[in-house]
Each structure stands twice: as structure tokens, then as C-alpha cells.
Design a protein around this motif. Structure first.
Motif, PDB file in Angstrom:
ATOM      1  N   ASN A 131     -41.741  21.492  -9.606  1.00 30.08           N
ATOM      2  CA  ASN A 131     -41.766  22.178  -8.296  1.00 30.08           C
ATOM      3  C   ASN A 131     -41.274  22.630  -6.930  1.00 30.08           C
ATOM      4  O   ASN A 131     -40.019  22.111  -6.631  1.00 30.08           O
ATOM      5  CB  ASN A 131     -43.284  22.635  -7.838  1.00 30.08           C
ATOM      6  CG  ASN A 131     -43.629  23.125  -6.631  1.00 30.08           C
ATOM      7  OD1 ASN A 131     -43.272  24.583  -6.449  1.00 30.08           O
ATOM      8  ND2 ASN A 131     -43.882  22.928  -5.379  1.00 30.08           N
ATOM      9  N   LYS A 132     -40.174  23.737  -7.361  1.00 28.63           N
ATOM     10  CA  LYS A 132     -38.873  24.415  -6.596  1.00 28.63           C
ATOM     11  C   LYS A 132     -39.097  25.435  -5.525  1.00 28.63           C
ATOM     12  O   LYS A 132     -39.452  26.307  -4.410  1.00 28.63           O
ATOM     13  CB  LYS A 132     -37.667  23.950  -7.290  1.00 28.63           C
ATOM     14  CG  LYS A 132     -37.066  22.689  -7.440  1.00 28.63           C
ATOM     15  CD  LYS A 132     -35.334  23.310  -8.266  1.00 28.63           C
ATOM     16  CE  LYS A 132     -34.766  21.494  -9.087  1.00 28.63           C
ATOM     17  NZ  LYS A 132     -34.509  20.728  -8.391  1.00 28.63           N
ATOM     18  N   ASP A 133     -39.789  26.479  -5.665  1.00 29.61           N
ATOM     19  CA  ASP A 133     -40.693  28.019  -5.570  1.00 29.61           C
ATOM     20  C   ASP A 133     -41.719  27.961  -5.919  1.00 29.61           C
ATOM     21  O   ASP A 133     -42.361  29.502  -6.176  1.00 29.61           O
ATOM     22  CB  ASP A 133     -39.414  29.084  -6.680  1.00 29.61           C
ATOM     23  CG  ASP A 133     -39.876  28.726  -8.332  1.00 29.61           C
ATOM     24  OD1 ASP A 133     -40.683  28.029  -9.077  1.00 29.61           O
ATOM     25  OD2 ASP A 133     -39.085  29.090  -8.753  1.00 29.61           O
ATOM     26  N   GLY A 134     -43.076  27.370  -6.002  1.00 32.90           N
ATOM     27  CA  GLY A 134     -44.270  27.517  -5.800  1.00 32.90           C
ATOM     28  C   GLY A 134     -44.308  27.061  -7.617  1.00 32.90           C
ATOM     29  O   GLY A 134     -45.494  27.592  -8.328  1.00 32.90           O
ATOM     30  N   PHE A 135     -43.570  26.325  -8.418  1.00 28.31           N
ATOM     31  CA  PHE A 135     -43.860  27.335  -9.550  1.00 28.31           C
ATOM     32  C   PHE A 135     -43.390  26.019 -10.556  1.00 28.31           C
ATOM     33  O   PHE A 135     -42.455  24.682 -10.359  1.00 28.31           O
ATOM     34  CB  PHE A 135     -43.464  28.494 -10.992  1.00 28.31           C
ATOM     35  CG  PHE A 135     -43.957  29.443 -10.195  1.00 28.31           C
ATOM     36  CD1 PHE A 135     -44.998  29.815 -10.613  1.00 28.31           C
ATOM     37  CD2 PHE A 135     -44.097  30.294  -8.983  1.00 28.31           C
ATOM     38  CE1 PHE A 135     -45.601  31.068 -10.773  1.00 28.31           C
ATOM     39  CE2 PHE A 135     -44.531  31.517  -8.473  1.00 28.31           C
ATOM     40  CZ  PHE A 135     -45.187  31.958  -9.551  1.00 28.31           C
ATOM     41  N   ASP A 136     -44.218  25.111 -11.448  1.00 29.02           N
ATOM     42  CA  ASP A 136     -44.247  24.377 -12.254  1.00 29.02           C
ATOM     43  C   ASP A 136     -43.711  25.279 -13.640  1.00 29.02           C
ATOM     44  O   ASP A 136     -44.670  25.553 -14.643  1.00 29.02           O
ATOM     45  CB  ASP A 136     -45.009  22.980 -12.350  1.00 29.02           C
ATOM     46  CG  ASP A 136     -44.647  22.191 -10.876  1.00 29.02           C
ATOM     47  OD1 ASP A 136     -43.854  22.479 -10.208  1.00 29.02           O
ATOM     48  OD2 ASP A 136     -45.793  21.890 -10.322  1.00 29.02           O
ATOM     49  N   THR A 137     -42.475  24.505 -14.830  1.00 28.04           N
ATOM     50  CA  THR A 137     -42.162  24.838 -16.405  1.00 28.04           C
ATOM     51  C   THR A 137     -42.744  24.023 -16.517  1.00 28.04           C
ATOM     52  O   THR A 137     -41.750  22.252 -16.380  1.00 28.04           O
ATOM     53  CB  THR A 137     -41.108  24.922 -15.981  1.00 28.04           C
ATOM     54  OG1 THR A 137     -41.036  26.431 -15.196  1.00 28.04           O
ATOM     55  CG2 THR A 137     -40.913  25.233 -17.514  1.00 28.04           C
TER      56      THR A 137
ATOM     57  N   THR B  48     -44.794  28.016 -17.690  1.00 23.64           N
ATOM     58  CA  THR B  48     -44.669  27.871 -16.089  1.00 23.64           C
ATOM     59  C   THR B  48     -45.700  28.126 -15.761  1.00 23.64           C
ATOM     60  O   THR B  48     -46.652  29.594 -15.428  1.00 23.64           O
ATOM     61  CB  THR B  48     -43.692  28.905 -15.942  1.00 23.64           C
ATOM     62  OG1 THR B  48     -41.954  28.982 -16.868  1.00 23.64           O
ATOM     63  CG2 THR B  48     -43.506  28.989 -14.482  1.00 23.64           C
TER      64      THR B  48
ATOM     65  N   PRO C 148     -48.256  28.069 -11.465  1.00 21.48           N
ATOM     66  CA  PRO C 148     -47.968  28.407 -10.045  1.00 21.48           C
ATOM     67  C   PRO C 148     -48.441  26.610 -10.280  1.00 21.48           C
ATOM     68  O   PRO C 148     -49.634  25.998 -10.518  1.00 21.48           O
ATOM     69  CB  PRO C 148     -49.031  28.721  -9.499  1.00 21.48           C
ATOM     70  CG  PRO C 148     -50.069  30.011 -10.794  1.00 21.48           C
ATOM     71  CD  PRO C 148     -49.352  28.988 -11.867  1.00 21.48           C
ATOM     72  N   HIS C 149     -47.646  25.701  -8.845  1.00 20.89           N
ATOM     73  CA  HIS C 149     -47.427  24.849  -8.831  1.00 20.89           C
ATOM     74  C   HIS C 149     -48.823  24.511  -7.877  1.00 20.89           C
ATOM     75  O   HIS C 149     -50.119  25.202  -7.476  1.00 20.89           O
ATOM     76  CB  HIS C 149     -46.625  24.161  -7.722  1.00 20.89           C
ATOM     77  CG  HIS C 149     -46.448  22.572  -7.438  1.00 20.89           C
ATOM     78  ND1 HIS C 149     -46.639  21.582  -7.734  1.00 20.89           N
ATOM     79  CD2 HIS C 149     -47.810  22.535  -6.455  1.00 20.89           C
ATOM     80  CE1 HIS C 149     -46.638  21.025  -7.833  1.00 20.89           C
ATOM     81  NE2 HIS C 149     -47.277  20.917  -6.276  1.00 20.89           N
TER      82      HIS C 149
END
Length: 145
Positions: free
Chosen positions: A76-82, A139, A141-142
Motif C-alpha cells: 500500500n502506497k496509494d491506497g491499493f495493494d498488488t 490490485t 483497495p487496501h
């Protein structure tokens, strides 16, 4: 075996056997499988994937919260996890050994016939050939665990 067509190739699936095998497996978030923070996050997030992604898993008899080898590729850096994750189901791709990436909603899926030896550290010991490996890149959302 059921048959579906993907990228002009037939994939034969023993969905009933795969469903039965998955019933006995722990969730990736359970200590019996891994239980690390990445696996806990993934198991929670994947349940909120789009209906089309969940339907893609379901057609193979795969429970996306179980069995997978999971890697959080980009935290999570931008509100998302890949994530990248590998699953398996009982079946075979006819006419080729692998299918290139298929975009389904927010995920990309790749399939390949497993031609390695069993047992394998990546495949539950209850699985038997023929086996198809189902890889996913997704990807989401966190969320907090």
C-alpha cells in the motif's frame, strides 16, 4: 470433466473434485497455511474483488481464500495493494501447455499445465494429476486487518 474455452483453447476441469479438495484446505490467512500479514490481508481483500473476478475463480472450483501461494508485490502506497498468487485445480489445457494472461476485471490470470513431479511444495499433497496452475495478478483497495 467440464469444458470451457479460453483464448481459443479448451480447458477441461474436474470442478467437483477440485471443490472437494478445497473444502479441506485452510485459508491462506490461517496459521495452518501461512498466516503472515500479507496472507491475512489478501484473504480479506480477495473476498471483495469484483463479481467477474470471483466468478472466474468459481468456474474452476477454486476458493480464492485458500491454497494459494501469495506475494504482496507492491504494498500500500496509494491506497491499493498488488498481489501475485498461484492456485491449482484438477484439469488440463488441451492443445497447449499454457495460456497467456487473460484480463478479467481488475485481475490478470494465466494458466499452465503442471508437468512437474508430485508431491510438490507448492501443491497440496491431496491433489493429483492432471493439474492446472492458475496464476493471478490483482490490485485491490487496501484494508486493515
Amino acid at each position: 470433466m467440464e469444458e470451457i474455452t479460453l483464448n481459443d483453447f479448451i480447458v477441461k476441469i474436474d470442478k467437483d473434485k477440485t471443490l472437494e479438495l478445497y473444502k479441506a484446505l485452510p485459508k491462506v490467512s490461517d496459521k495452518a497455511h501461512c498466516g503472515c500479514e500479507d496472507c491475512q490481508l489478501f484473504a480479506k481483500q480477495i473476498q471483495h474483488a469484483s463479481p467477474e473476478v470471483l466468478k472466474f475463480f468459481k468456474q474452476f472450483g477454486v476458493d480464492p481464500t485458500k491454497e494459494a501461494e501469495v506475494w504482496r508485490a507492491m504494498p500500500n502506497k496509494d491506497g491499493f495493494d498488488t498481489y501475485s498468487a498461484d492456485y491449482h485445480f484438477i484439469g488440463v489445457i488441451q492443445g497447449t501447455d499454457e495460456l497467456d494472461w487473460i484480463q478479467i476485471g481488475e485481475a490478470s490470470f494465466g494458466l499452465a499445465n503442471h508437468d512437474g513431479d508430485l508431491p510438490s511444495p507448492m501443491i497440496p499433497s491431496t491433489f493429483s494429476k492432471p493439474i492446472v496452475e492458475l496464476a493471478v495478478r490483482i490490485t485491490m483497495p487496501h484494508i486493515e486487518i
